[in-house]
Design a protein around this motif. Structure first.
Motif, mmCIF file in Angstrom:
data_model
loop_
_atom_site.group_PDB
_atom_site.id
_atom_site.type_symbol
_atom_site.label_atom_id
_atom_site.label_comp_id
_atom_site.label_asym_id
_atom_site.label_seq_id
_atom_site.Cartn_x
_atom_site.Cartn_y
_atom_site.Cartn_z
ATOM 1 N N CYS A 73 -76.648 96.923 -42.984
ATOM 2 C CA CYS A 73 -77.180 97.431 -44.408
ATOM 3 C C CYS A 73 -78.297 98.035 -44.453
ATOM 4 O O CYS A 73 -79.146 97.675 -43.565
ATOM 5 C CB CYS A 73 -77.311 96.291 -45.400
ATOM 6 N N CYS A 76 -81.402 96.701 -47.010
ATOM 7 C CA CYS A 76 -82.030 95.479 -46.296
ATOM 8 C C CYS A 76 -82.525 94.284 -44.309
ATOM 9 O O CYS A 76 -83.036 94.440 -44.758
ATOM 10 C CB CYS A 76 -82.044 93.701 -47.238
ATOM 11 N N ASN A 78 -79.472 93.349 -42.638
ATOM 12 C CA ASN A 78 -78.648 92.779 -42.858
ATOM 13 C C ASN A 78 -77.620 93.077 -41.858
ATOM 14 O O ASN A 78 -77.190 94.357 -42.468
ATOM 15 C CB ASN A 78 -78.621 91.993 -43.602
ATOM 16 N N CYS A 89 -73.415 94.317 -49.250
ATOM 17 C CA CYS A 89 -73.826 93.263 -48.328
ATOM 18 C C CYS A 89 -74.011 91.583 -49.049
ATOM 19 O O CYS A 89 -74.891 92.230 -50.068
ATOM 20 C CB CYS A 89 -75.330 94.251 -47.642
ATOM 21 N N GLU A 91 -76.492 90.381 -48.858
ATOM 22 C CA GLU A 91 -77.848 88.958 -48.815
ATOM 23 C C GLU A 91 -77.999 89.788 -49.848
ATOM 24 O O GLU A 91 -78.566 89.471 -50.717
ATOM 25 C CB GLU A 91 -78.593 90.041 -47.649
ATOM 26 N N CYS A 92 -77.649 91.803 -50.192
ATOM 27 C CA CYS A 92 -78.354 92.000 -51.524
ATOM 28 C C CYS A 92 -77.476 92.550 -52.413
ATOM 29 O O CYS A 92 -78.190 93.411 -52.667
ATOM 30 C CB CYS A 92 -79.015 93.154 -50.616
ATOM 31 N N CYS A 94 -76.681 95.150 -51.789
ATOM 32 C CA CYS A 94 -76.332 96.918 -51.852
ATOM 33 C C CYS A 94 -74.686 97.071 -51.195
ATOM 34 O O CYS A 94 -74.110 96.496 -50.481
ATOM 35 C CB CYS A 94 -77.363 97.101 -50.838
HETATM 36 ZN ZN LIG Z 1 -78.243 93.811 -47.723
#
Ligand SMILES: [Zn+2]
Length: 113
Positions: A73, A76, A78, A89, A91-92, A94
């Protein structure tokens, strides 16, 4: 995908290598194929015997190792599998990433006696 031309390419490359090294018969060829290439293993296996006929690869076993997709990513940092998380992603959220793995297409190993 163009599995037939890919198989032709692999056979040509391997056959040329075998000739250069005085190998008359290749027993197996191991390939690495990334999940993002869209290349289907069953077609590779289906075309192989016909394409290999009359070459050093005739009757050779095809070993295929699939490389899963792995993305980095850019937002972030990841690392995740984009196929498993709808191209986003986890996690975020994106969707801007670099593909680290999954585009591989290579001959990893050739076996002969
Ligand atoms: Zn991310």
């Amino acid at each position: 995908m163009h599995e037939l031309s890919i198989v032709q390419n692999i056979v040509e490359t391997t056959d040329a290598f075998a000739r250069e090294h005085g190998v008359e018969k290749v027993s197996y060829v191991a390939l690495k194929i990334g999940a993002a290439t869209g290349i289907e293993e069953r077609y590779v296996r289906m075309y192989f015997p016909d394409v290999a006929e009359g070459t050093a690869l005739e009757g050779a076993e095809v070993r295929i190792e699939e490389v899963p997709e792995e993305a980095f990513c850019l937002d972030c940092g990841n690392v995740f599998n984009p196929r498993k998380s709808s191209d986003k992603c986890p996690e975020c959220g994106c969707s801007v990433y670099d593909l680290l793995h999954g585009n591989e297409l290579m001959i990893r190993e050739i076996g002969y006696n």
